[in-house]
Design a protein around this motif. Structure first.
Motif, PDB file in Angstrom:
ATOM      1  N   ALA A   7       0.749  -1.283  -0.100  1.00 17.04           N
ATOM      2  CA  ALA A   7       0.020  -0.015  -0.107  1.00 17.04           C
ATOM      3  C   ALA A   7       0.691   1.183   0.084  1.00 17.04           C
ATOM      4  N   VAL A   8       0.279   2.450  -0.432  1.00 17.15           N
ATOM      5  CA  VAL A   8       0.966   3.741  -0.729  1.00 17.15           C
ATOM      6  C   VAL A   8       0.504   4.299   0.767  1.00 17.15           C
ATOM      7  N   GLY A   9       1.438   4.916   1.208  1.00 15.51           N
ATOM      8  CA  GLY A   9       1.104   5.466   2.532  1.00 15.51           C
ATOM      9  C   GLY A   9       1.097   4.556   3.729  1.00 15.51           C
ATOM     10  N   LYS A  10       1.062   5.356   5.040  1.00 19.52           N
ATOM     11  CA  LYS A  10       1.116   4.598   5.993  1.00 19.52           C
ATOM     12  C   LYS A  10      -0.348   4.819   6.863  1.00 19.52           C
ATOM     13  N   VAL A  11      -0.651   3.905   7.848  1.00 21.39           N
ATOM     14  CA  VAL A  11      -1.888   3.952   8.449  1.00 21.39           C
ATOM     15  C   VAL A  11      -1.617   4.690   9.887  1.00 21.39           C
ATOM     16  N   LYS A  12      -2.382   6.001   9.813  1.00 22.22           N
ATOM     17  CA  LYS A  12      -1.831   6.989  10.924  1.00 22.22           C
ATOM     18  C   LYS A  12      -2.848   6.871  12.013  1.00 22.22           C
ATOM     19  N   GLU A  13      -4.068   6.471  11.899  1.00 23.94           N
ATOM     20  CA  GLU A  13      -5.012   6.707  12.717  1.00 23.94           C
ATOM     21  C   GLU A  13      -4.825   5.275  13.801  1.00 23.94           C
ATOM     22  N   ALA A  14      -4.888   5.549  15.001  1.00 26.17           N
ATOM     23  CA  ALA A  14      -4.559   4.348  15.945  1.00 26.17           C
ATOM     24  C   ALA A  14      -5.737   3.485  15.719  1.00 26.17           C
ATOM     25  N   PHE A  15      -6.904   3.882  15.714  1.00 26.46           N
ATOM     26  CA  PHE A  15      -8.169   2.692  15.719  1.00 26.46           C
ATOM     27  C   PHE A  15      -8.039   1.932  14.335  1.00 26.46           C
ATOM     28  N   TYR A  30      -4.195 -18.914   9.155  1.00 30.46           N
ATOM     29  CA  TYR A  30      -4.515 -19.240   7.751  1.00 30.46           C
ATOM     30  C   TYR A  30      -3.373 -19.150   6.706  1.00 30.46           C
ATOM     31  N   CYS A  31      -2.453 -18.017   6.945  1.00 26.36           N
ATOM     32  CA  CYS A  31      -1.461 -17.562   5.810  1.00 26.36           C
ATOM     33  C   CYS A  31      -0.279 -16.883   6.549  1.00 26.36           C
ATOM     34  N   ARG A  32       0.698 -16.415   5.770  1.00 33.45           N
ATOM     35  CA  ARG A  32       1.819 -15.807   5.974  1.00 33.45           C
ATOM     36  C   ARG A  32       1.537 -14.410   5.375  1.00 33.45           C
ATOM     37  N   LEU A  33       1.269 -13.407   6.337  1.00 36.52           N
ATOM     38  CA  LEU A  33       0.840 -12.028   6.095  1.00 36.52           C
ATOM     39  C   LEU A  33       1.822 -10.913   6.169  1.00 36.52           C
ATOM     40  N   ASN A  34       2.107 -10.315   5.188  1.00 33.37           N
ATOM     41  CA  ASN A  34       3.127  -9.280   5.177  1.00 33.37           C
ATOM     42  C   ASN A  34       2.380  -7.862   4.708  1.00 33.37           C
ATOM     43  N   ILE A  35       2.685  -6.780   5.373  1.00 27.90           N
ATOM     44  CA  ILE A  35       2.028  -5.620   5.085  1.00 27.90           C
ATOM     45  C   ILE A  35       3.190  -4.673   4.700  1.00 27.90           C
ATOM     46  N   ILE A  36       3.363  -4.205   3.552  1.00 29.77           N
ATOM     47  CA  ILE A  36       4.382  -3.373   3.075  1.00 29.77           C
ATOM     48  C   ILE A  36       3.765  -1.898   2.586  1.00 29.77           C
ATOM     49  N   GLU A  37       4.354  -0.923   3.276  1.00 31.18           N
ATOM     50  CA  GLU A  37       4.011   0.524   3.077  1.00 31.18           C
ATOM     51  C   GLU A  37       4.956   1.307   2.281  1.00 31.18           C
ATOM     52  N   VAL A  38       4.575   1.709   1.038  1.00 26.41           N
ATOM     53  CA  VAL A  38       5.710   2.681   0.629  1.00 26.41           C
ATOM     54  C   VAL A  38       5.162   4.149   0.508  1.00 26.41           C
ATOM     55  N   GLN A  39       6.292   5.112   0.552  1.00 26.58           N
ATOM     56  CA  GLN A  39       6.105   6.433   0.970  1.00 26.58           C
ATOM     57  C   GLN A  39       4.998   7.025  -0.242  1.00 26.58           C
ATOM     58  N   ASP A  40       4.097   7.805   0.360  1.00 25.35           N
ATOM     59  CA  ASP A  40       3.213   8.458  -0.475  1.00 25.35           C
ATOM     60  C   ASP A  40       3.779   9.744  -0.946  1.00 25.35           C
ATOM     61  N   LEU A  61       6.474   2.902  -9.140  1.00 29.05           N
ATOM     62  CA  LEU A  61       7.827   2.500  -9.018  1.00 29.05           C
ATOM     63  C   LEU A  61       8.321   2.161  -7.711  1.00 29.05           C
ATOM     64  N   ARG A  62       7.808   2.784  -6.689  1.00 29.46           N
ATOM     65  CA  ARG A  62       8.054   2.228  -5.374  1.00 29.46           C
ATOM     66  C   ARG A  62       7.383   0.810  -5.101  1.00 29.46           C
ATOM     67  N   LEU A  63       6.026   0.745  -5.716  1.00 32.74           N
ATOM     68  CA  LEU A  63       5.131  -0.272  -5.291  1.00 32.74           C
ATOM     69  C   LEU A  63       5.762  -1.620  -6.125  1.00 32.74           C
ATOM     70  N   LEU A  64       6.185  -1.413  -7.237  1.00 32.57           N
ATOM     71  CA  LEU A  64       6.816  -2.247  -8.146  1.00 32.57           C
ATOM     72  C   LEU A  64       8.095  -2.943  -7.757  1.00 32.57           C
ATOM     73  N   VAL A 106      -2.399  -4.794  -4.101  1.00 24.07           N
ATOM     74  CA  VAL A 106      -2.072  -3.516  -4.150  1.00 24.07           C
ATOM     75  C   VAL A 106      -3.122  -2.652  -3.908  1.00 24.07           C
ATOM     76  N   ILE A 107      -2.947  -1.468  -3.026  1.00 29.44           N
ATOM     77  CA  ILE A 107      -3.764  -0.638  -2.767  1.00 29.44           C
ATOM     78  C   ILE A 107      -2.850   0.894  -3.200  1.00 29.44           C
ATOM     79  N   GLY A 108      -3.444   1.531  -4.125  1.00 26.16           N
ATOM     80  CA  GLY A 108      -2.721   2.800  -4.616  1.00 26.16           C
ATOM     81  C   GLY A 108      -2.836   3.866  -3.476  1.00 26.16           C
ATOM     82  N   GLY A 109      -2.235   5.013  -4.014  1.00 26.33           N
ATOM     83  CA  GLY A 109      -2.434   6.243  -3.074  1.00 26.33           C
ATOM     84  C   GLY A 109      -3.652   7.181  -3.425  1.00 26.33           C
ATOM     85  N   SER A 110      -3.923   8.514  -2.997  1.00 27.92           N
ATOM     86  CA  SER A 110      -5.278   8.845  -3.157  1.00 27.92           C
ATOM     87  C   SER A 110      -5.405   9.354  -4.731  1.00 27.92           C
TER      88      SER A 110
END
Length: 159
Positions: A7-15, A30-40, A61-64, A106-110
């Motif tokens: 995903a593009v960007g960080k999860v900022k809100e605590a909730f 169930y699976c091996r989960l990895n979350i990668i955040e790239v800079q927006d 390019l950061r995502l790829l 893959v989740i894009g930016g805004s």
């Protein structure tokens, strides 16, 4: 199965972070989960089409860099297919049966995804024609992946 949320960007809100952490914990069985955040990229107000395209390309390019050739890539796009939960579960199950060992969502930016990412996509997924905050979309995606595994395993999950 290895599942990556890219995903593009960080999860900022605590909730939202708490919800993401909860689904990461639940999915661990169930699976091996990895979350990668790239800079927006910062998008100035009233950015023109050319600047928006440049911003999406930088994020792309950061995502790829994190997508392997062997990954099955599912992009979240507003004009993608809109399966119900059971159909998404069947799709993920079928991928595993067919030998897919790694799926990248893959989740894009805004501004959305650049075409170089969508061209790499094996499947375009949409949860709605509505627009959701990108932080919330991660929670929704994780919940649906969790629901998919519960369905695959014949385990109860509230409707």
């Amino acid at each position: 199965m290895n599942i990556t949320i890219l995903a593009v960007g960080k999860v900022k809100e605590a909730f939202y972070r708490q919800a993401v952490d909860e689904f990461k914990k639940r999915l661990g069985r169930y699976c091996r989960l990895n979350i990668i955040e790239v800079q927006d990229e910062k998008t100035p107000d009233k950015a023109g089409e050319a600047l928006e395209c440049q911003i999406k390309e930088k994020e792309a390019l950061r995502l790829l860099k994190h997508i392997k050739e062997t990954d099955y890539v599912i992009t979240l796009e507003i004009d993608g297919e809109q399966p119900d939960s059971a159909a998404l579960s069947r799709k993920l199950d079928r991928l595993g049966i067919e030998g897919t060992s790694s799926i990248s969502f893959v989740i894009g930016g805004s501004l959305g995804l650049h075409e170089i990412v969508t061209r790499r996509s094996d499947y375009r997924l949409s949860f709605s024609n509505m627009t959701f905050p990108h932080q919330l979309m991660r929670v929704i995606l994780l919940e649906q992946i969790y629901r998919s595994y519960r369905i695959m395993n014949g385990e109860p999950y509230h409707k």
